[in-house]
Design a protein around this motif. Structure first.
Motif, PDB file in Angstrom:
ATOM      1  N   THR A 203       0.826  -1.219   0.000  1.00  0.00           N
ATOM      2  CA  THR A 203       0.000   0.000   0.000  1.00  0.00           C
ATOM      3  C   THR A 203       0.859   1.267   0.000  1.00  0.00           C
ATOM      4  O   THR A 203       0.336   2.368   0.114  1.00  0.00           O
ATOM      5  CB  THR A 203      -0.920   0.029   1.236  1.00  0.00           C
ATOM      6  OG1 THR A 203      -0.096  -0.005   2.408  1.00  0.00           O
ATOM      7  CG2 THR A 203      -1.882  -1.137   1.254  1.00  0.00           C
ATOM      8  N   PHE A 204       2.172   1.073  -0.142  1.00  0.00           N
ATOM      9  CA  PHE A 204       3.090   2.211  -0.011  1.00  0.00           C
ATOM     10  C   PHE A 204       2.758   3.344  -0.995  1.00  0.00           C
ATOM     11  O   PHE A 204       2.660   4.510  -0.607  1.00  0.00           O
ATOM     12  CB  PHE A 204       4.533   1.721  -0.204  1.00  0.00           C
ATOM     13  CG  PHE A 204       5.531   2.818  -0.216  1.00  0.00           C
ATOM     14  CD1 PHE A 204       5.956   3.409   0.964  1.00  0.00           C
ATOM     15  CD2 PHE A 204       6.040   3.311  -1.410  1.00  0.00           C
ATOM     16  CE1 PHE A 204       6.864   4.444   0.962  1.00  0.00           C
ATOM     17  CE2 PHE A 204       6.958   4.352  -1.423  1.00  0.00           C
ATOM     18  CZ  PHE A 204       7.367   4.913  -0.237  1.00  0.00           C
ATOM     19  N   VAL A 205       2.564   3.004  -2.262  1.00  0.00           N
ATOM     20  CA  VAL A 205       2.341   4.053  -3.264  1.00  0.00           C
ATOM     21  C   VAL A 205       0.996   4.739  -3.021  1.00  0.00           C
ATOM     22  O   VAL A 205       0.900   5.979  -3.074  1.00  0.00           O
ATOM     23  CB  VAL A 205       2.426   3.481  -4.702  1.00  0.00           C
ATOM     24  CG1 VAL A 205       1.973   4.519  -5.720  1.00  0.00           C
ATOM     25  CG2 VAL A 205       3.868   3.058  -5.005  1.00  0.00           C
ATOM     26  N   ALA A 206      -0.053   3.973  -2.701  1.00  0.00           N
ATOM     27  CA  ALA A 206      -1.373   4.560  -2.435  1.00  0.00           C
ATOM     28  C   ALA A 206      -1.292   5.543  -1.275  1.00  0.00           C
ATOM     29  O   ALA A 206      -1.837   6.656  -1.319  1.00  0.00           O
ATOM     30  CB  ALA A 206      -2.379   3.465  -2.115  1.00  0.00           C
ATOM     31  N   MET A 207      -0.597   5.127  -0.235  1.00  0.00           N
ATOM     32  CA  MET A 207      -0.462   5.977   0.946  1.00  0.00           C
ATOM     33  C   MET A 207       0.312   7.254   0.595  1.00  0.00           C
ATOM     34  O   MET A 207      -0.072   8.360   0.970  1.00  0.00           O
ATOM     35  CB  MET A 207       0.276   5.168   2.007  1.00  0.00           C
ATOM     36  CG  MET A 207       0.655   5.924   3.210  1.00  0.00           C
ATOM     37  SD  MET A 207       1.993   5.060   4.029  1.00  0.00           S
ATOM     38  CE  MET A 207       3.346   5.352   2.969  1.00  0.00           C
ATOM     39  N   GLU A 208       1.377   7.103  -0.180  1.00  0.00           N
ATOM     40  CA  GLU A 208       2.181   8.272  -0.559  1.00  0.00           C
ATOM     41  C   GLU A 208       1.349   9.284  -1.357  1.00  0.00           C
ATOM     42  O   GLU A 208       1.416  10.480  -1.119  1.00  0.00           O
ATOM     43  CB  GLU A 208       3.367   7.823  -1.419  1.00  0.00           C
ATOM     44  CG  GLU A 208       4.660   7.715  -0.692  1.00  0.00           C
ATOM     45  CD  GLU A 208       5.034   8.989   0.038  1.00  0.00           C
ATOM     46  OE1 GLU A 208       4.896  10.097  -0.518  1.00  0.00           O
ATOM     47  OE2 GLU A 208       5.459   8.880   1.187  1.00  0.00           O
ATOM     48  N   VAL A 209       0.576   8.760  -2.304  1.00  0.00           N
ATOM     49  CA  VAL A 209      -0.241   9.640  -3.147  1.00  0.00           C
ATOM     50  C   VAL A 209      -1.249  10.389  -2.277  1.00  0.00           C
ATOM     51  O   VAL A 209      -1.452  11.602  -2.422  1.00  0.00           O
ATOM     52  CB  VAL A 209      -0.938   8.825  -4.257  1.00  0.00           C
ATOM     53  CG1 VAL A 209      -2.027   9.637  -4.936  1.00  0.00           C
ATOM     54  CG2 VAL A 209       0.097   8.354  -5.287  1.00  0.00           C
ATOM     55  N   ASP A 210      -1.862   9.676  -1.349  1.00  0.00           N
ATOM     56  CA  ASP A 210      -2.818  10.295  -0.432  1.00  0.00           C
ATOM     57  C   ASP A 210      -2.158  11.413   0.381  1.00  0.00           C
ATOM     58  O   ASP A 210      -2.706  12.498   0.556  1.00  0.00           O
ATOM     59  CB  ASP A 210      -3.311   9.220   0.545  1.00  0.00           C
ATOM     60  CG  ASP A 210      -4.821   9.104   0.518  1.00  0.00           C
ATOM     61  OD1 ASP A 210      -5.433   9.654  -0.403  1.00  0.00           O
ATOM     62  OD2 ASP A 210      -5.366   8.467   1.436  1.00  0.00           O
ATOM     63  N   VAL A 211      -0.968  11.111   0.846  1.00  0.00           N
ATOM     64  CA  VAL A 211      -0.267  12.058   1.718  1.00  0.00           C
ATOM     65  C   VAL A 211       0.224  13.272   0.943  1.00  0.00           C
ATOM     66  O   VAL A 211       0.155  14.402   1.427  1.00  0.00           O
ATOM     67  CB  VAL A 211       0.899  11.338   2.418  1.00  0.00           C
ATOM     68  CG1 VAL A 211       1.847  12.322   3.035  1.00  0.00           C
ATOM     69  CG2 VAL A 211       0.350  10.410   3.466  1.00  0.00           C
ATOM     70  N   ILE A 212       0.692  13.035  -0.261  1.00  0.00           N
ATOM     71  CA  ILE A 212       1.117  14.154  -1.108  1.00  0.00           C
ATOM     72  C   ILE A 212      -0.061  15.115  -1.285  1.00  0.00           C
ATOM     73  O   ILE A 212       0.078  16.335  -1.184  1.00  0.00           O
ATOM     74  CB  ILE A 212       1.637  13.628  -2.473  1.00  0.00           C
ATOM     75  CG1 ILE A 212       3.003  12.980  -2.282  1.00  0.00           C
ATOM     76  CG2 ILE A 212       1.717  14.754  -3.491  1.00  0.00           C
ATOM     77  CD1 ILE A 212       3.459  12.144  -3.465  1.00  0.00           C
ATOM     78  N   ALA A 213      -1.261  14.535  -1.499  1.00  0.00           N
ATOM     79  CA  ALA A 213      -2.452  15.377  -1.679  1.00  0.00           C
ATOM     80  C   ALA A 213      -2.746  16.192  -0.420  1.00  0.00           C
ATOM     81  O   ALA A 213      -3.301  17.290  -0.486  1.00  0.00           O
ATOM     82  CB  ALA A 213      -3.651  14.514  -2.048  1.00  0.00           C
ATOM     83  N   ALA A 214      -2.378  15.656   0.746  1.00  0.00           N
ATOM     84  CA  ALA A 214      -2.626  16.393   1.998  1.00  0.00           C
ATOM     85  C   ALA A 214      -1.578  17.464   2.253  1.00  0.00           C
ATOM     86  O   ALA A 214      -1.885  18.540   2.760  1.00  0.00           O
ATOM     87  CB  ALA A 214      -2.645  15.420   3.176  1.00  0.00           C
ATOM     88  N   ALA A 215      -0.334  17.171   1.897  1.00  0.00           N
ATOM     89  CA  ALA A 215       0.765  18.027   2.361  1.00  0.00           C
ATOM     90  C   ALA A 215       1.303  18.978   1.299  1.00  0.00           C
ATOM     91  O   ALA A 215       1.970  19.944   1.638  1.00  0.00           O
ATOM     92  CB  ALA A 215       1.903  17.153   2.893  1.00  0.00           C
TER      93      ALA A 215
END
Ligand SMILES: C[S@@+](CC[C@H](N)C(=O)[O-])C[C@H]1O[C@@H](n2cnc3c(N)ncnc32)[C@H](O)[C@@H]1O
Length: 264
Positions: A203-215
């Motif tokens: 789930t690493f890439v999904a989580m990163e994409v989500d976090v990029i959208a937040a930060a």
């Protein structure tokens, strides 16, 4: 897909952000009774870990641009029984009076601010005459080949170098001149390294994409559908690079940061 700020708090803070707070607080030495400001607080990990150090008479305030991050900070702070004020605002125009704080902290936030000189000027304005500022700022992408590869993939897919901004203030010399020009003195800058071990390669890439959208403000327009499409395409392109970072079932990425202390 969940609220990106919730993902940030659950997946990124423990691996990537909380590990640096101890080093930042050791440098800044918050003391009982002090008034402390966490700049670009996100979900508030710095403020939350610093609060016991200024208790019982101190004051802790976190300020951030993003209301979703502040929402999570508020819930977490309350769950942890902490008395912290959370304010929405931009670092370039802080919603505080002059000389309200003894200590300002900013962990992995200053690099995102378009007008860093204004942000440092504002930090100085809200600090008392003997106040201090402590920063953690990632070193540049040249020190982070894995993130550099991921950034190239994001440029290819959405035309936004979304991982450039976290690493955009990577030169110690640039940090030093920004601080000096803002009027800070006794500036110390130290480079430190720590590994970040992400527990779930699938789930690493999904989580990163989500976090990029937040930060990363430039990507905050990506809705859940756009994030899901981006994840699928990035997953395919990053599979080899992720395999190279695998260690004991974790995606282990060495992180390099500057830790900075400056006085008024
Ligand atoms: C990588 S997060 C770091 C958050 C937190 N300091 C931590 O250690 O978890 C960067 C944060 O900077 C905030 N930010 C970016 N530009 C900002 C600005 N101009 N003013 C205030 N906050 C900003 C984002 O909303 C985000 O919460």
């Amino acid at each position: 897909m969940s609220n990106p700020a919730v993902t940030y708090e659950r997946e990124m803070v423990p691996v990537l952000f909380r590990p640096w707070v101890g080093a930042l607080l050791d440098l800044a030495q918050p003391a009982p009774g002090e008034h402390l400001l966490d700049l670009a607080c996100g979900t508030g990990i710095v403020a939350r870990l610093a609060a016991p150090r200024v208790a019982p008479d101190g004051r802790v305030v976190g300020v951030d641009l993003n209301p979703d991050m502040l929402g999570v900070a508020q819930v977490q702070g309350a769950l942890e029984g902490l008395d912290i004020e959370w304010k929405q605002g931009r670092l370039e125009v802080l919603p505080f009076a002059e000389a309200e704080f003894d200590l300002a902290l900013c962990q992995h936030g200053l690099q995102f601010v378009p007008d860093r000189a204004a942000a440092l000027g504002e930090a100085r304005r809200v600090l008392r005459d003997d106040g201090r500022l402590a920063l953690a700022v990632w070193c540049g992408l040249d020190h982070h080949p894995f993130w550099s590869r991921f950034n190239d993939v994001l440029v290819e897919l959405i035309g936004i170098p979304a991982l450039a901004s976290p690493f955009a203030l990577g030169e110690a010399s640039e940090l030093e001149s920004l601080l000096r020009d803002a009027g800070f003195r006794d500036i110390s800058i130290e480079a430190r390294a720590m590994p970040a071990a992400f527990p779930d390669p699938d789930t690493f890439v999904a989580m990163e994409v989500d976090v990029i959208a937040a930060a990363v403000p430039a990507t905050q327009h990506l809705d859940a559908k756009a994030r899901a499409e981006l994840t699928e395409a990035a997953q395919a392109r990053m599979a080899g690079a992720i395999r190279e970072q695998m260690c004991d079932g974790h995606v282990v990425v060495p992180m390099h940061s500057h830790l900075v202390l400056a006085r008024m």
